[in-house]
Scaffold this active site. Structure first.
Site, mmCIF file in Angstrom:
data_model
loop_
_atom_site.group_PDB
_atom_site.id
_atom_site.type_symbol
_atom_site.label_atom_id
_atom_site.label_comp_id
_atom_site.label_asym_id
_atom_site.label_seq_id
_atom_site.Cartn_x
_atom_site.Cartn_y
_atom_site.Cartn_z
ATOM 1 C CG ASP A 37 -1.770 -1.462 1.442
ATOM 2 O OD1 ASP A 37 -2.003 -1.992 0.292
ATOM 3 O OD2 ASP A 37 -1.648 -1.736 2.507
ATOM 4 C CD GLU A 214 -8.593 -3.210 -0.961
ATOM 5 O OE1 GLU A 214 -9.443 -3.567 -0.067
ATOM 6 O OE2 GLU A 214 -7.765 -3.907 -1.183
ATOM 7 C CG HIS A 278 -3.415 0.022 -1.560
ATOM 8 N ND1 HIS A 278 -4.391 -0.147 -0.820
ATOM 9 C CD2 HIS A 278 -2.959 1.269 -1.358
ATOM 10 C CE1 HIS A 278 -4.568 0.902 -0.094
ATOM 11 N NE2 HIS A 278 -3.630 1.800 -0.511
ATOM 12 N NE ARG A 312 0.238 -6.895 0.936
ATOM 13 C CZ ARG A 312 -1.017 -6.438 1.464
ATOM 14 N NH1 ARG A 312 -1.839 -5.918 0.595
ATOM 15 N NH2 ARG A 312 -0.840 -6.251 2.845
ATOM 16 C CG HIS A 354 7.421 -6.412 -30.113
ATOM 17 N ND1 HIS A 354 6.467 -7.004 -29.928
ATOM 18 C CD2 HIS A 354 7.968 -5.809 -28.956
ATOM 19 C CE1 HIS A 354 6.208 -7.388 -28.754
ATOM 20 N NE2 HIS A 354 7.029 -6.321 -27.891
ATOM 21 C CD1 TRP A 355 2.017 -6.641 -36.666
ATOM 22 C CD2 TRP A 355 1.099 -6.307 -34.766
ATOM 23 N NE1 TRP A 355 0.600 -7.190 -36.909
ATOM 24 C CE2 TRP A 355 -0.017 -6.817 -35.623
ATOM 25 C CE3 TRP A 355 0.518 -5.921 -33.361
ATOM 26 C CZ2 TRP A 355 -1.255 -7.253 -35.318
ATOM 27 C CZ3 TRP A 355 -0.897 -6.109 -33.188
ATOM 28 C CH2 TRP A 355 -1.441 -6.948 -33.978
ATOM 29 C CG ASP A 370 3.070 -5.120 -28.230
ATOM 30 O OD1 ASP A 370 3.408 -5.847 -27.444
ATOM 31 O OD2 ASP A 370 2.293 -5.133 -29.076
ATOM 32 C CG HIS A 447 11.886 5.300 -39.417
ATOM 33 N ND1 HIS A 447 11.366 6.034 -40.680
ATOM 34 C CD2 HIS A 447 12.153 6.259 -38.811
ATOM 35 C CE1 HIS A 447 11.274 7.307 -40.348
ATOM 36 N NE2 HIS A 447 11.727 7.518 -39.108
ATOM 37 C CE1 TYR A 448 13.698 3.793 -48.023
ATOM 38 C CE2 TYR A 448 12.451 1.673 -48.496
ATOM 39 C CZ TYR A 448 12.994 3.038 -48.928
ATOM 40 O OH TYR A 448 13.183 3.151 -50.209
ATOM 41 C CG ASP A 465 14.359 8.043 -42.247
ATOM 42 O OD1 ASP A 465 13.380 8.886 -42.121
ATOM 43 O OD2 ASP A 465 14.372 7.452 -43.562
#
Length: 471
Positions: A37, A214, A278, A312, A354-355, A370, A447-448, A465
Site C-alpha cells: 500500500d 478499494e 493499491h 508485497r 514490435h508487431w 509492445d 525506419h524505412y 530516420d
C-alpha cells in the site's frame, strides 16, 4: 500533473520533434521489500517522502530521499505506533502522507485493540517542516455517516475544492467494499452527503471470491480526473480499475464518472508480477513524468490468507499517455531496470514497437508494452547496449537479413552480436539517440516504409530516420 507530449519544431520545410517534454526516466525495482500500500509524495523541499503498510500492521513508518531510487536505501523512522488498548490499537493499514495548507497529514486505517477488524479511517497532523523529526498529533477518526468497515482514505483537490475518497462496506448494498467520495471542510472532516462512485459487480472486481473496490488514488491531467482503485482478492487476482470524470463536472454526481470496462493494470505472468494494486501517483525528479507507485508480489501461489503473506513490495514505473489523453499503465514490468520508449525524430507521434515480432514504428500504440524496451548492457559486453522487450523478457531487438526483429536470445555468439549496438548521440539531433550495429559498423537502425532496417546512412534523411528520442 505533468505534460508528456512532443512539440514539433520546424527544420527547413519539414516538421520534426523537439526534445520530448517527458524524457525517459528509469528506476530499479523493487523500491522496498515487504512494504505494501505504498505512498510516495514529492514535496517542495526537494525530498520524496515514502510511507507504506508494514507486515506487522502495528505502526506508521516514514523515509525520505532526494530521488525515488534513493528511497530504497533511505533510513526508516517510526513516526507513530498503534495504541496498546482501545481505538487505533488493531490493524494499522495503508498510510498516506499529504501536505495541506502548510501542515503534514497522514491518513490511515486502524482497527481496535479488542476488535482488529473494526477498521476506520484516522488522521495525524504535523506542523514541523520535516515530518520525520516533527511532532505528530492525533486528529482522530474521520466521521462518516455510515459507521461500518472503512479504509483507504485519500484526499485531493480539483478546482480549489478538496475531496476525500475512501472504501467502505454498506450492508444495504452487499458484502465487500465500495468507493465513496465527499467534499471536505478540513483535512480531517467531510461535509455534505457522500456519493458511492463504484461498487464491485464485474467478474474482474470479484475474482478470488471477494467483492472489492478499494485503494482509490487520483491523477489529474488534460481537464480530466482519473481515479484508480483496486479490485478483487488481494492475491494474484488483485488488479486496478479506473474511473474517469471531467474536472469541470460535478464530481459528487455519480453520472459524471465512467468506469473502465476491465482492469487497467493486472497480473502479468511473463514478467513474474502478480496482484499489482493499491497504487498512488508521484512525479519524476525533473517533474516531467507521472510515476505509478504500487505493490505486487513476485510469485502467484500463496499459502493461507494473503494478509498473512508479508511479501508485497513497493514498485514504480513511468506512466505514458494515449493520444486520447488517457493514462496508459502498460503491464507491471520485470524486476530490475524499468523500460523506456523510443519515438521517431521525424515522425514524432510514432514509436518503435514490435508487431508479430517484426520491429516497426507506429503511432497510437495502446498496447504499451509492445513499444517498451529495457536498455541493458550489450549481450557482447560493456561498450554496447541491447534492447530487451518489456513484455517478452529474454527477447531482444536483433537484426536478421538487415531487418529488425524481436527474438528470444538463443545463447549463440551470432545472436549476441546481432542484438548488440553502440548507442550514439542522435545523428540528426544530439539530444536523441542512434544505434549502430556492433557486428556491421556503419549500419544503423533506421525506419524505412515504417519498418526498422539495418542500413548504411548517406543522406540527411537517412540520419533523421535513424534518430530517436528516449521517452
Amino acid at each position: 500533473m505533468v505534460v508528456a507530449v512532443t512539440v514539433p519544431v520546424t527544420v527547413g520545410t519539414a516538421a520534426f520533434a523537439a526534445v520530448p517534454a517527458s524524457p525517459a526516466v528509469t528506476y530499479t525495482n523493487a523500491i522496498a521489500e515487504q512494504r505494501a500500500d505504498p505512498h510516495i509524495f514529492k514535496h517542495t523541499d526537494g525530498y520524496y517522502y515514502f510511507t507504506a503498510t508494514v507486515p506487522a500492521y502495528d505502526r506508521i513508518v516514514l523515509r525520505r530521499a532526494t530521488t525515488i531510487q534513493g528511497l530504497a536505501s533511505a533510513a526508516e523512522t517510526t513516526i507513530w505506533t498503534k495504541h496498546a488498548t482501545g481505538t487505533m490499537g488493531g490493524y494499522i493499514w495503508a498510510p498516506e502522507i499529504h501536505f495541506i495548507d502548510g501542515k503534514w497529514y497522514v491518513y490511515f486505517a486502524a482497527g481496535d485493540a479488542n476488535d482488529i477488524w473494526h477498521i476506520r479511517p484516522y488522521v495525524l497532523e504535523c506542523a514541523g517542516a520535516n515530518p520525520i523529526t516533527g511532532t505528530w498529533t492525533e486528529k482522530g477518526r474521520i466521521a462518516l455517516p455510515l459507521d461500518t468497515f472503512s479504509l483507504d482514505a485519500t484526499t485531493f483537490a480539483v478546482n480549489g475544492t478538496r475531496y476525500l475518497a475512501w472504501a467502505q462496506n454498506d450492508p444495504a448494498v452487499g458484502p465487500g467494499t465500495n468507493i465513496y467520495l465527499a467534499q471536505m471542510s478540513s483535512p480531517w472532516t467531510i461535509t455534505g452527503t457522500p456519493v458511492m462512485l463504484s461498487r464491485p459487480t464485474a467478474a474482474w472486481e470479484t475474482a478470488g471470491g471477494e467483492t472489492v473496490n478499494e485503494g482509490p488514488a487520483v491523477l489529474q491531467r488534460n481537464g480530466k480526473v482519473f481515479l484508480t482503485f483496486s479490485a478483487s482478492a488481494t492475491d494474484s487476482n488483485y488488479c486496478m480499475g479506473m474511473l474517469t470524470a471531467s474536472a469541470s463536472a460535478n464530481l459528487l454526481n455519480v453520472s459524471s464518472w465512467t468506469k473502465s470496462t476491465g482492469p487497467v493494470f493486472a497480473t502479468f505472468a511473463a514478467t513474474s508480477q502478480y496482484g499489482p494494486g493499491h497504487n498512488q501517483f508521484t512525479v519524476s525528479e525533473d517533474g516531467k513524468s507521472d510515476i505509478l507507485v504500487y505493490h505486487d508480489r513476485s510469485y502467484k501461489d500463496i499459502t493461507g490468507s494473503p494478509l498473512n503473506d508479508p511479501n508485497r513490495r513497493t514498485r514504480v514505473q513511468k506512466i505514458y499517455w494515449n493520444a486520447d489523453g488517457t493514462p496508459n499503465f502498460g503491464v507491471p514490468v520485470s524486476d530490475g531496470l524499468t523500460p523506456v520508449r523510443f519515438s521517431s525524430f521525424n515522425y514524432p507521434d510514432r514509436y518503435i514497437r514490435h508487431w508479430e515480432y517484426r520491429a516497426k514504428i507506429e503511432a497510437n500504440v495502446t498496447n504499451l508494452a509492445d513499444s517498451q524496451f529495457r536498455v541493458v548492457t550489450g549481450l557482447t559486453g560493456s561498450g554496447t547496449v541491447s534492447l530487451e522487450s518489456a513484455n517478452f523478457p529474454g527477447y531482444y531487438l536483433r537484426h536478421k537479413n538487415y531487418e529488425l526483429w524481436v527474438e528470444k536470445n538463443d545463447g549463440t555468439a551470432t545472436f549476441r552480436a546481432d542484438a548488440s549496438f553502440t548507442q550514439r548521440a542522435g545523428l540528426a539531433d544530439s539530444a536523441g539517440v542512434s544505434f549502430e550495429s556492433y557486428n556491421f559498423p556503419g549500419r544503423y537502425i533506421r525506419h524505412y516504409d515504417g519498418l526498422l532496417q539495418l542500413q548504411p546512412l548517406s543522406t540527411s534523411l537517412d540520419q533523421q530516420d535513424a534518430t530517436y528520442y528516449a521517452e
